[in-house]
Design a protein around this motif. Structure first.
Motif, short mmCIF file in Angstrom:
data_model
loop_
_atom_site.label_atom_id
_atom_site.label_comp_id
_atom_site.label_asym_id
_atom_site.label_seq_id
_atom_site.Cartn_x
_atom_site.Cartn_y
_atom_site.Cartn_z
N GLU A 48 -8.77 -1.45 -3.08
CA GLU A 48 -8.27 -1.63 -1.80
C GLU A 48 -8.11 -3.27 -1.55
O GLU A 48 -6.87 -3.46 -1.04
CB GLU A 48 -8.95 -1.30 -0.56
CG GLU A 48 -8.42 -1.66 0.64
CD GLU A 48 -9.29 -0.88 1.93
OE1 GLU A 48 -8.78 -0.99 3.00
OE2 GLU A 48 -10.37 -0.29 1.60
N THR A 253 -4.02 2.22 -7.58
CA THR A 253 -5.02 2.85 -6.71
C THR A 253 -4.58 4.53 -6.50
O THR A 253 -3.23 4.78 -6.38
CB THR A 253 -5.25 2.18 -5.60
OG1 THR A 253 -4.11 2.28 -4.59
CG2 THR A 253 -5.87 0.96 -5.65
N SER A 257 -2.50 2.00 -1.13
CA SER A 257 -2.89 1.26 0.05
C SER A 257 -1.47 0.56 0.66
O SER A 257 -0.61 0.42 0.11
CB SER A 257 -3.79 0.07 -0.32
OG SER A 257 -5.01 0.69 -1.23
#
Length: 266
Positions: A48, A253, A257
């Motif tokens: 993140e 990810t 994000s």
């Protein structure tokens, strides 16, 4: 904004004054050089707030491309503390080609010499209208050696402060299709047991034009003037640098994000 510049001035001024005093009867020699710096910069999101950071440089010199200069590899991890503060740390493995003048000497030398470095950085972002000021403070621990055969590695330290700005030209914010003006000035100070007469190492001033192709790729081209002090303390390199850069970012990810605000090329 003024405090880092004042700090560097206060550190550098006593050394500069002493160097001038010691060498006022010696003749300054300034060598003019031109170099081409090609850079590929990556910033890949792996958490993140965590990113892999990489720089990959190919640099040539002497009439821009006559001789090989450096292959410069920088790796690190970046952590975003908040939207205005980011920290990074990692390693650097540059490879340097010996200047042509070494070929005129009888002493044996290595044509290619590498270095080993650790580096740390803090990046402060200051919004000003539609532009932004970036304050970059970087430290490096460098193990480097001369080109002569069997020269030992010696530890020195480098301290860098850069102030830069990126100004969108055809839109109010940074987005795909935006052209932007890029300017910066960076001061380099070095310390260590072997740094005697040249604690001021370099000053680089840059102006360039950038283009954001899409959310993953941007380009930048520009000109930098480098004023580099040599080990003698009185000799300098006056360098004209043409910089061609590509910046690439990806999000690895699993749960994508929110996109990070536009980040410039450093």
């Amino acid at each position: 904004m003024k405090a880092p510049l004042l700090f560097l001035f206060l550190i550098g001024w006593p050394f500069a004054a002493q160097s001038q005093e010691d060498s006022e009867e010696e003749e300054r020699i300034t060598a003019r050089r031109s170099e081409l710096w090609n850079g590929f910069y990556t910033k890949y999101r792996i958490g993140e707030k965590l990113f892999y950071y990489g720089e990959y440089h190919l640099r040539t010199r002497d009439q821009l491309v006559q001789n090989m200069g450096q292959i410069y590899l920088r790796f690190g991890l970046s952590y975003i503390i908040n939207k205005n503060l980011e920290i990074t740390g990692g390693i650097v493995t540059p490879f340097y080609w010996a200047p042509p003048e070494y070929a005129d000497q009888d002493r044996p030398y290595d044509n290619i010499v590498n270095q080993f470095r650790f580096w740390q950085q803090a990046l402060f972002i200051q919004p000003i209208g539609k532009a932004k000021l970036y304050h970059q403070i970087r430290t490096e621990q460098r193990w480097r050696r001369d080109y002569y055969v069997d020269s030992p590695f010696e530890l020195t330290y480098r301290w860098r402060y850069k102030i830069s700005s990126y100004i969108p030209l055809n839109s109010y914010k940074f987005q795909p299709g935006t052209y932007f003006l890029s300017v910066y000035n960076e001061v380099f100070i070095q310390t260590g047991k072997t740094i005697i007469r040249n604690p001021f190492e370099d000053n680089r001033a840059f102006v360039g034009l950038g283009y954001i192709l899409n959310e993953n790729i941007q380009f930048q081209v520009g000109y930098a003037k480098s004023w580099q002090q040599r080990a003698s303390g009185i000799n300098y390199n006056n360098r004209d640098l043409i910089r061609l850069s590509v910046y690439h970012n990806l999000d690895f990810t699993k749960k994508k994000s929110p996109p990070v605000d536009f980040q410039p090329i450093f």
